[in-house]
Design a protein around this motif. Structure first.
Motif, short mmCIF file in Angstrom:
data_model
loop_
_atom_site.label_atom_id
_atom_site.label_comp_id
_atom_site.label_asym_id
_atom_site.label_seq_id
_atom_site.Cartn_x
_atom_site.Cartn_y
_atom_site.Cartn_z
N TRP A 167 2.24 -3.89 4.68
CA TRP A 167 3.16 -3.47 5.31
C TRP A 167 3.17 -2.57 6.63
N ASP A 172 7.44 -3.72 -5.13
CA ASP A 172 6.25 -3.29 -5.42
C ASP A 172 6.08 -2.07 -6.30
N ALA A 226 8.71 -2.46 0.98
CA ALA A 226 8.07 -2.37 -0.45
C ALA A 226 9.03 -2.33 -1.39
N THR A 274 3.04 2.08 -3.58
CA THR A 274 2.83 2.35 -2.40
C THR A 274 2.10 3.24 -1.77
N SER A 301 2.32 3.33 4.19
CA SER A 301 2.06 2.19 3.25
C SER A 301 0.47 2.49 3.22
#
Length: 310
Positions: free
Chosen positions: A114, A128, A123, A131, A109
């Motif tokens: 995270w 998200d 994620a 990442t 991450s």
């Protein structure tokens, strides 16, 4: 550069191979002890163990890496640095002091987001768009050490946790090599993580993988991809038995009540809290995964069947 490598699953193997390919001397490989295999196949070495044997490296499999005898063994190797990728054990201060320049972790991450055991999975489940991976110097604390380097990677709309982890493992291997070289070479500048933006990626449980069909379709899509391949999304069938399900495809068109399953346009769809989703594969308890259409034809449930009620 003399390196100790610590890792266990397949996603750690590219980093080990990259360190060797860069011409560095891996003086020992720490990995978890052999674990029970599937379906009673006895004890099975970890993927890192198998890869290290192929490379004819010195493999150590202590139940506790921080045991005094293991610390003494590592200290005697006079390693410059140690690299860690998904090893699976907490490293105590005595072990962290067993190399000249400490221990560097490759974490999947962009820290401080995270921190924890399941960064890629969380994620994806959180939706998200981006990442990445980070290297940091390990200290006492959960992924809190100063960061040496980072990279970013887009989360694709069809990424499962397994696919994205494989991609980050390959990309992160080079980042780890450069970070080790910079740290030992004296030109790294590890930076403390900011206090803002911290989030935690707690280990996934079986409950995290249960599909609640009353949720919106896009949330179910993220959840299923985030828990694939492990622990694996699951639901209950009309007879009360459990089945694992693979990634779903978002669909529009006439809605269905949440959980109701039906055949449409050569695919099997399930109602959610918003739009229907199409199943790709399903694995009823005790059976191998099969195409959802084949399962539907054999199950003969009828369009009133509902998943997830039992």
């Amino acid at each position: 550069m003399r390196v100790v490598f610590a890792g266990t699953p397949q996603i750690a193997v590219p980093a080990l191979q990259a360190i060797i390919a860069a011409g560095h001397d891996v003086v020992a490989v720490l990995t978890q002890p052999d674990a029970p295999g599937k379906r009673g196949k006895g004890l099975v070495p970890s993927p890192v163990n198998l890869a290290a044997r192929e490379l004819e490296l010195n493999v150590l499999t202590p139940a506790s890496a921080s045991d005094p005898s293991t610390v003494a063994t590592i200290t005697a190797l006079n390693a410059d640095v140690a690299a860690v990728v998904a090893y699976g054990q907490i490293l105590r201060p005595a072990l962290l002091g067993a190399t000249s320049h400490g221990w560097v972790n490759l974490h999947f991450s962009v820290l401080p987001t995270w921190r924890g055991a399941a960064p890629v999975q969380r994620a994806i489940m959180a939706g998200d768009d981006v990442t990445g991976a980070s290297t940091f110097v390990i200290e006492q604390g959960l992924d809190t050490g100063p960061v040496i380097g980072t990279l970013t990677e887009r989360v694709r709309h069809d990424d499962t946790a397994g696919v994205l982890l494989e991609r980050l493992a390959d990309l992160g291997a080079g980042l780890l090599v450069h970070s080790l070289e910079a740290l030992v070479g004296g030109y790294a500048a590890p930076m403390a993580q900011p206090e803002d933006g911290v989030s935690y990626a707690h280990k996934l449980s079986r409950e995290d993988a249960y599909v609640n069909w009353e949720l919106p379709a896009h949330i179910i899509d993220r959840q299923v991809r985030g828990v694939t391949p492990a622990p694996g999304a699951w639901t209950t069938l009309p007879d009360g038995t459990v089945a694992k399900v693979g990634p779903v495809r978002l669909r529009t068109g006439p809605g269905l009540p949440p959980g109701q399953v039906a055949a449409r346009a050569d695919e099997v769809v399930v109602g959610t809290g918003t739009h229907p989703v199409a199943l790709t594969w399903i694995a009823p308890a005790g059976r191998k995964a099969m195409d959802a259409r084949d399962w539907w034809r054999g199950a003969r449930l009828g369009d009133a069947a509902v998943l997830g009620e039992a």
